[in-house]
Structures are given as C-alpha cells and as structure tokens.
Design an enzyme around this catalytic site. Structure first.
Site, PDB file in Angstrom:
ATOM      1  N   ASP A 150     -24.580   2.324 -79.926  1.00  0.00           N
ATOM      2  CA  ASP A 150     -25.393   1.352 -79.217  1.00  0.00           C
ATOM      3  C   ASP A 150     -24.834   1.172 -77.807  1.00  0.00           C
ATOM      4  O   ASP A 150     -23.656   0.847 -77.641  1.00  0.00           O
ATOM      5  CB  ASP A 150     -25.373   0.019 -79.966  1.00  0.00           C
ATOM      6  CG  ASP A 150     -26.480  -0.922 -79.500  1.00  0.00           C
ATOM      7  OD1 ASP A 150     -26.712  -1.000 -78.276  1.00  0.00           O
ATOM      8  OD2 ASP A 150     -27.101  -1.594 -80.351  1.00  0.00           O
ATOM      9  N   GLU A 228     -32.866  13.435 -80.188  1.00  0.00           N
ATOM     10  CA  GLU A 228     -32.450  14.142 -78.985  1.00  0.00           C
ATOM     11  C   GLU A 228     -33.482  15.189 -78.582  1.00  0.00           C
ATOM     12  O   GLU A 228     -33.777  15.359 -77.397  1.00  0.00           O
ATOM     13  CB  GLU A 228     -31.090  14.790 -79.221  1.00  0.00           C
ATOM     14  CG  GLU A 228     -30.464  15.377 -77.983  1.00  0.00           C
ATOM     15  CD  GLU A 228     -29.074  15.934 -78.256  1.00  0.00           C
ATOM     16  OE1 GLU A 228     -28.515  16.568 -77.346  1.00  0.00           O
ATOM     17  OE2 GLU A 228     -28.560  15.734 -79.376  1.00  0.00           O
TER      18      GLU A 228
END
Length: 247
Positions: A150, A228
């Site tokens: 995060d 990704e």
C-alpha cells in the site's frame, strides 16, 4: 490498487524506538471483509493444517520445516497468491514462505498450492513484523520480496508505509550476507521513497546498473501479475528495486 495485498508495518509510537516494531502501534494494512469462495474455504480448512504456520510455533528451524537445506524466499503481502504459487512451482529447489493477513488470499493460495502438489511453500496469516521478529532466524533468507505494498499516498499517512528505516534494518538481519531485498511498486513517488530509505540504510548496496539506478528492469523471475499487465496496457509504470545485504 494492486492485486497484491497492501501489507503491514509499524513505526515509532508511545513505547519508544527500542520497542519491537509490531508494538509501536501504527499498521500499514487495513483488514478488509470479503466473501469466501468454496475453494478459499477449502484451503483454510483442509490445507492449512499442513502448510500453515503460526506465531505460537516460535522461532522456526527452516531445514527441519522443509526437510532439506535450500535457498529461502519470503514474500510479504502476496494478495491472492498467484505470483507466489507460480514462483514456487517454477523453482522447486527453493523454499518459499508467504505472509498475508487477508483470509481469502490465504485460502486461495493454499487451495492452489495443494492442487499443484507443492511441497516447497508455507504460509503465515500473521502480522509480517511479528513473523520476522519472532519466527524467522537471523541470516536465514536468500530474498525478501515486497511487491506492491500500500503506497499510502497522502502525506499524513506516510508513517504507515511499510518501508521505513527500522523495517529495512529488520529485513537486513534476516537476510544472509549477499541476500536481496526486492521491492516493486506502481507508485513512482513511493518508489522514490523506497530508494531514499534504502540508500540511507547501512549494510545494503543497490544492484541497479548506473544507467537505470536506482531501479532495475523487471526481473524475469518476478511473475507479471494481472494488475501489472493491465497497468502496462494503460501505460502505467512499475518500478523494481533490488538491494543486496553487504554486511
């Protein structure tokens, strides 16, 4: 947000700088509620007794745990576990330990590991700081992986970022000399933060070539996550940093 878990840390709090990291009161993860699928529930109920690890077991003898001597890789915050399972299957001569606090991800990874017959993978569903401090021996790891933690982008939340000086020093003590700390993030500002913290940390050396420093090209051994790949199609960047323990 990445399909990898946004994981955990603590920074200096009321107990002072000498207190164990996990007792300093600031975590970098938020537990999220979520529905459990049948496969995830199976993983937690049927596979956990064989592949799950707990803090109560204390300091691990990793050779005894895996029944052999081999390179050891730990991944903090493996999300739903697809990348970690792929690595364990692709590298059967390496032992992997995943740390994740979110039940659906742990259950999914365990179910998939069992279906693939993996014997070189174990899992903690615990605070990563406590696992590092209490369960993993010093100098025992070849690599520690922290993929897409995060980023806590708001300045007031930067203290929640897992990459802090005390954390990277803890990681250094668990790596063997020559072992590597591999980070990846999709937030450029966090990548810059990571590089700043690591470049100031004693006992590490950046492995990046001068022309790409402080970053390295995505290594082939790091599987491309769905998140990704989607980001690449949209033109989003990803930054990898690999630092080696030199002392």
């Amino acid at each position: 947000m990445s399909d990898q878990s946004r994981d955990e840390t603590a920074t200096t709090g009321p107990e002072g700088p000498d207190a164990p990291l996990h007792r300093r009161g600031i975590k970098s993860y938020v537990l999220r509620a979520g529905r459990m699928t049948q496969a995830q529930t199976r993983g937690l109920e049927e596979v956990w007794p064989r592949l799950g690890l707990t803090l109560a077991e204390g300091r691990q003898d990793l050779d005894a745990l895996f029944g052999r001597r081999a390179p050891r890789v730990v991944e903090i915050g493996f999300g739903m576990g697809a990348s970690l399972v792929e690595q364990a299957e692709t590298h059967p001569d390496t032992d992997f330990i995943g740390i994740e606090v979110h039940a659906p991800g742990v259950g999914k990874l365990l179910d998939e590991a069992d279906k693939r017959g993996l014997t070189n993978l174990r899992v903690y569903r615990e605070d990563a700081l406590r696992v590092l401090e209490e369960c993993l021996p010093e100098g025992s790891l070849e690599t520690l992986q922290l993929f897409f933690p995060d980023p806590w982008p708001k300045k007031k939340h930067h203290k929640r970022r897992i990459v802090q000086p005390a954390f990277v020093e803890l990681v250094r003590t668990r790596l063997r000399v020559g072992g590597t700390f591999h980070m990846a993030t999709d937030w450029e500002a966090y990548a810059e933060w990571m590089a700043e913290v690591m470049d100031a940390a004693p006992g590490y050396a950046n492995t990046a070539a001068p022309e790409t420093a402080p970053y390295v090209p995505r290594p082939e051994f790091r599987p491309l996550t769905k998140f990704e790949a989607r980001g690449e199609r949209l033109g989003h960047g990803v930054w990898d940093l690999i630092y080696r323990r030199v002392e």
